[in-house]
Enzyme design. Structure first.
Site, PDB file in Angstrom:
ATOM      1  N   HIS A  33       0.836  -1.207   0.000  1.00 54.25           N
ATOM      2  CA  HIS A  33       0.000   0.000   0.000  1.00 54.25           C
ATOM      3  C   HIS A  33       0.873   1.260   0.000  1.00 54.25           C
ATOM      4  O   HIS A  33       0.564   2.242  -0.669  1.00 54.25           O
ATOM      5  CB  HIS A  33      -0.880   0.045   1.254  1.00 54.25           C
ATOM      6  CG  HIS A  33      -1.876  -1.059   1.362  1.00 54.25           C
ATOM      7  ND1 HIS A  33      -1.747  -2.102   2.250  1.00 54.25           N
ATOM      8  CD2 HIS A  33      -3.038  -1.282   0.695  1.00 54.25           C
ATOM      9  CE1 HIS A  33      -2.784  -2.909   2.138  1.00 54.25           C
ATOM     10  NE2 HIS A  33      -3.579  -2.442   1.205  1.00 54.25           N
ATOM     11  N   LYS A 145      -1.422  -3.779  -9.043  1.00 55.60           N
ATOM     12  CA  LYS A 145      -1.566  -4.839 -10.052  1.00 55.60           C
ATOM     13  C   LYS A 145      -1.755  -6.206  -9.419  1.00 55.60           C
ATOM     14  O   LYS A 145      -2.100  -7.162 -10.104  1.00 55.60           O
ATOM     15  CB  LYS A 145      -0.331  -4.855 -10.967  1.00 55.60           C
ATOM     16  CG  LYS A 145      -0.408  -3.817 -12.052  1.00 55.60           C
ATOM     17  CD  LYS A 145       0.887  -3.653 -12.790  1.00 55.60           C
ATOM     18  CE  LYS A 145       1.077  -4.659 -13.878  1.00 55.60           C
ATOM     19  NZ  LYS A 145       2.244  -4.296 -14.725  1.00 55.60           N
ATOM     20  N   ASP A 147      -4.131  -7.013  -7.555  1.00 56.36           N
ATOM     21  CA  ASP A 147      -5.559  -7.240  -7.826  1.00 56.36           C
ATOM     22  C   ASP A 147      -5.796  -6.908  -9.298  1.00 56.36           C
ATOM     23  O   ASP A 147      -6.416  -5.902  -9.636  1.00 56.36           O
ATOM     24  CB  ASP A 147      -6.400  -6.380  -6.888  1.00 56.36           C
ATOM     25  CG  ASP A 147      -6.201  -6.783  -5.439  1.00 56.36           C
ATOM     26  OD1 ASP A 147      -6.551  -7.912  -5.087  1.00 56.36           O
ATOM     27  OD2 ASP A 147      -5.643  -5.979  -4.676  1.00 56.36           O
ATOM     28  N   SER A 182       0.279  -8.933   0.988  1.00 53.83           N
ATOM     29  CA  SER A 182      -1.184  -8.882   1.081  1.00 53.83           C
ATOM     30  C   SER A 182      -1.561  -8.783   2.542  1.00 53.83           C
ATOM     31  O   SER A 182      -0.901  -9.393   3.403  1.00 53.83           O
ATOM     32  CB  SER A 182      -1.776 -10.168   0.484  1.00 53.83           C
ATOM     33  OG  SER A 182      -3.110 -10.335   0.913  1.00 53.83           O
ATOM     34  N   SER A 183      -2.626  -8.050   2.811  1.00 53.77           N
ATOM     35  CA  SER A 183      -3.101  -7.974   4.206  1.00 53.77           C
ATOM     36  C   SER A 183      -3.442  -9.362   4.723  1.00 53.77           C
ATOM     37  O   SER A 183      -3.278  -9.657   5.903  1.00 53.77           O
ATOM     38  CB  SER A 183      -4.336  -7.084   4.286  1.00 53.77           C
ATOM     39  OG  SER A 183      -4.013  -5.783   3.869  1.00 53.77           O
TER      40      SER A 183
END
Ligand code: PAF
Length: 273
Positions: A33, A145, A147, A182-183
């Site tokens: 992020h 990217k 997602d 990723s979270s």
């Protein structure tokens, strides 16, 4: 860094800016992020991130309630990355009434892959993103990217509704072993975290086999079987053309996409080749 909890606070604060650059998030932020925030910074005269866990994009059995809410930590990271403004509305602020007007992206793009295994997901994503765009009115917005399909669906929405927003793709950030950040990696046990790199490795292997001439369906089936043999439950491992995520024809540029569950954690990844 200013934190706006209401639309009124957001609009008042943004009044002095003409070109917001925007990064929508659901919080629980990681380096991926923050890279999007750094990518957004030169695109506008103020950098805005939103933190909002969007109920509309979760299925009833999914992790909406348990999705990690780490607001103080997220704000510290955003500030260090150069974010100027965080929009973090309560659910009641963004959805004061049941959200009966929704954006339904076209089935040809949104009902396959993620949309097949998470029905309604892209309707939830598009609806909240359109609403966040209406709140922030950005000149540019950055989406990761990782997602891949989400990025394409958002690009299509922006194009078809003639929204004056430049959609910019942020590269996937990876851990040293290659696992995409990723979270949801935070849900993995230590043993699962070691195993998780097998997803990008399987994508690499599948892409290599197709590049070397293997029939796509065979390479896909082998990738699914290889993950299953290691205890994964893959939803899909597939090779598509980049332009519309349909089956590639000769000469098309391609992307390998995968989604698989390791225990109860569902991971997705992709690789352009
Ligand atoms: O990618 C995400 O984190 C979410 O889907 C988004 C774009 C913030 C919409 O809730």
């Amino acid at each position: 860094m200013y934190i706006a909890r209401t639309l009124q606070e957001l609009r008042t604060h943004l009044a002095q800016h003409r070109h917001p650059a925007f990064v929508p998030t659901m919080g629980n932020l990681h380096e991926g992020h923050l890279a999007l925030v750094r990518r957004a910074k030169p695109l506008g005269d103020v950098t805005v991130a939103s933190i909002f866990v969007n109920r509309l994009q979760f299925l009833p059995h999914e992790d909406f309630d348990s999705y990690p809410r780490t607001f103080a930590d997220d704000c510290a990271r955003l500030e260090a990355a150069g974010c100027d403004l965080v929009f973090a509305p309560a659910e009641q602020e963004l959805y004061p009434l049941p959200q009966t007007y929704k954006v339904h992206p076209p089935g040809a793009l949104a009902d396959m892959l993620e949309g097949e295994f998470r029905p309604g997901f892209f309707t939830g994503v598009c609806t909240v993103v359109l609403k966040l765009f209406a709140c922030v009115q950005p000149s540019a917005a950055v989406f990761g990217k990782k997602d891949y399909q989400q990025l394409m669906v958002i690009r299509g929405m922006v194009q078809q509704f003639a929204l004056p927003i430049e959609i910019v793709a942020g590269e996937t950030q990876r851990a040293a072993d290659g696992l995409a950040l990723s979270s949801r990696n935070g849900y993995l046990s230590a043993a699962q975290r070691d195993e998780a790199v097998q997803l990008p490795l399987a994508l690499q292997h599948m892409a290599r086999q197709v590049s070397e001439g293997m029939e796509i369906a065979r390479a896909e089936a082998q990738a699914m079987a290889a993950l299953q043999a290691r205890g994964w439950q893959p939803d899909y491992m597939t090779v598509r053309r980049r332009s519309d995520l349909q089956a590639p024809q000769a000469g098309d540029s391609r992307v390998a996409l995968g989604a698989a569950r390791l225990g109860t954690t569902r991971l997705i990844d992709n690789l352009e080749f």
